[in-house]
Scaffold this motif. Structure first.
Motif, PDB file in Angstrom:
ATOM      1  N   ARG A 205       0.844  -1.199   0.000  1.00 29.55           N
ATOM      2  CA  ARG A 205       0.000   0.000   0.000  1.00 29.55           C
ATOM      3  C   ARG A 205       0.880   1.250   0.000  1.00 29.55           C
TER       4      ARG A 205
ATOM      5  N   THR B 174      -5.084   7.805  -0.846  1.00 28.62           N
ATOM      6  CA  THR B 174      -5.050   7.222   0.497  1.00 28.62           C
ATOM      7  C   THR B 174      -5.984   7.991   1.417  1.00 28.62           C
TER       8      THR B 174
ATOM      9  N   SER C 239      -6.461   3.739   1.827  1.00 30.22           N
ATOM     10  CA  SER C 239      -7.220   2.663   1.178  1.00 30.22           C
ATOM     11  C   SER C 239      -7.994   1.907   2.262  1.00 30.22           C
ATOM     12  N   ARG C 240      -8.946   1.123   1.822  1.00 26.11           N
ATOM     13  CA  ARG C 240      -9.707   0.304   2.782  1.00 26.11           C
ATOM     14  C   ARG C 240      -8.763  -0.658   3.514  1.00 26.11           C
TER      15      ARG C 240
END
Ligand code: 5MM
Length: 348
Positions: free
Chosen positions: A109, A154, A156-157
């Motif tokens: 991520r 950002t 993110s989940r």
């Protein structure tokens, strides 16, 4: 786990008129604070600075319910050999400890981080309990990307989930050790994002956090939430009014935080001293929520004292005056009884 004892500590942490002093700057962070006053970051200066704070009588006795310490500080003593833990307890406040070990990039991520420190935490908590800590703190950091960024925006989940999962695991370990967890998911306020975007991300994060706490068996009665307020990024052109900040923050909390949580103690996150006081006060003036709303400020409680101190023993009294003042103003804000006039008058 002794839930009655945990609940008792949590309630004391958010006692009316009081809040938490976040004095848990890691060595690197305190170095940045000291650099702003041209003071060397060595153990003696760190001790003198924190001793000055913990010996500020009115602030500590009347407006500080607990102090978050760093690993070095919980083991440290004042110049005359009195352990810091004792200074804090003698003032009627509760010693606490930061147990996270900072952030690192989250693999998979880009642009997101994850907080470290779960490995060995059970053993560290047992030692901190012996050293007197009755609550702990773990900070997750969530950063909102630039509004023009569509690819890889950002948070993110997955980033939110990873961070709130870690908070849940930390909180469960704390309660097993009879230590109240402060859960701190901080949405950073630097950047260009709008207040609407901060609202959306704060809501998603708190939703995910309370799902994790539930799934990992954390007793909410023995937990304190330390969130950001819902504000716009510092570089956003459109800044919300204090009423909008207060109303949005209360709405997000009502939508996500169960009433079993005894209290919410906000971080200041880079707000100006008076701004952090004013926003907390506005929320308490509006009222109508089931939890106590108070402060767990680092910079907004310490900054004016730091500038008064300048790393010099001869400024000790001036620094204590400044700390007393901010603690008293935030104490009033936690009751919804602050005003700019009182702030200016007492300051003068
Ligand atoms: C006092 O600073 C705390 C520790 O920060 P580092 O791990 O970066 O050294 C920090 O977690 C603090 O408790 C919160 O950010 C709230 O402090 P502010 O200054 O935002 O009120």
């Amino acid at each position: 786990m002794d839930l009655a004892a945990l609940h008792d500590i949590a309630v004391r942490m958010v006692e009316p008129g009081k809040g938490i002093l976040a004095a848990d700057e890691s060595t690197g962070t305190i170095g940045k604070r000291f650099a702003s006053i041209n003071t060397e970051n060595n153990e003696t200066n760190r001790r003198d600075w924190r001793e000055m704070l913990f010996r500020t009588e009115t602030a500590m006795n009347d407006h500080i319910s607990g102090v978050i310490l760093y690993d070095e500080t919980i083991r440290q003593s004042a110049k005359d050999g009195t352990p810091f833990r004792k200074l804090i307890e003698d003032a009627g406040a509760i010693p606490g400890i930061k147990v996270d070990m900072g952030i690192t990039p989250l693999a998979g991520r880009p642009g997101e981080t994850i907080t470290q420190g779960l490995d060995g935490l059970r053993e560290r908590l047992a030692e901190y309990y012996e050293l007197g800590a009755r609550f702990a703190k773990w900070r997750a950091v969530i950063e909102i990307s630039h509004p023009d960024q569509y690819v890889g925006m950002t948070p993110s989940r997955g980033g939110i989930k990873a961070n709130t999962h870690a908070l849940g695991r930390y909180a469960a370990l704390c309660q097993e050790a009879n230590i109240v967890p402060i859960v701190e998911p901080e949405i950073l306020m630097g950047g260009y994002h709008s207040v609407e975007r901060c609202h959306e991300v704060t809501e998603k994060t708190l939703n995910s956090l309370f799902t994790e706490l539930y799934e990992q068996g954390v007793a909410l009665e023995g937990t304190i939430l330390k969130p950001n307020m819902v504000v716009a990024g510092k570089k956003c052109k459109d800044q919300p009014s204090r009423e909008e900040i207060a109303e949005r923050t209360i709405k997000v909390l009502k939508d996500t935080v169960p009433s079993a949580v005894p209290g919410v103690a906000f971080l200041s996150g880079g707000q100006e001293n008076e701004e952090a006081t004013r926003n907390l006060d506005m929320m308490n003036k509006i009222g109508g929520f089931p939890w106590k709303l108070t402060y767990s400020y680092g910079r907004a409680l310490q900054q004016s004292a730091l500038f008064a101190w300048q790393g010099k023993a001869e400024n000790y009294d001036a620094a204590q005056l400044a700390f007393n003042h901010r603690a008293k103003m935030n104490g009033l804000a936690s009751l919804g009884e602050w005003s700019a006039d009182i702030d200016a008058e007492v300051d003068a």
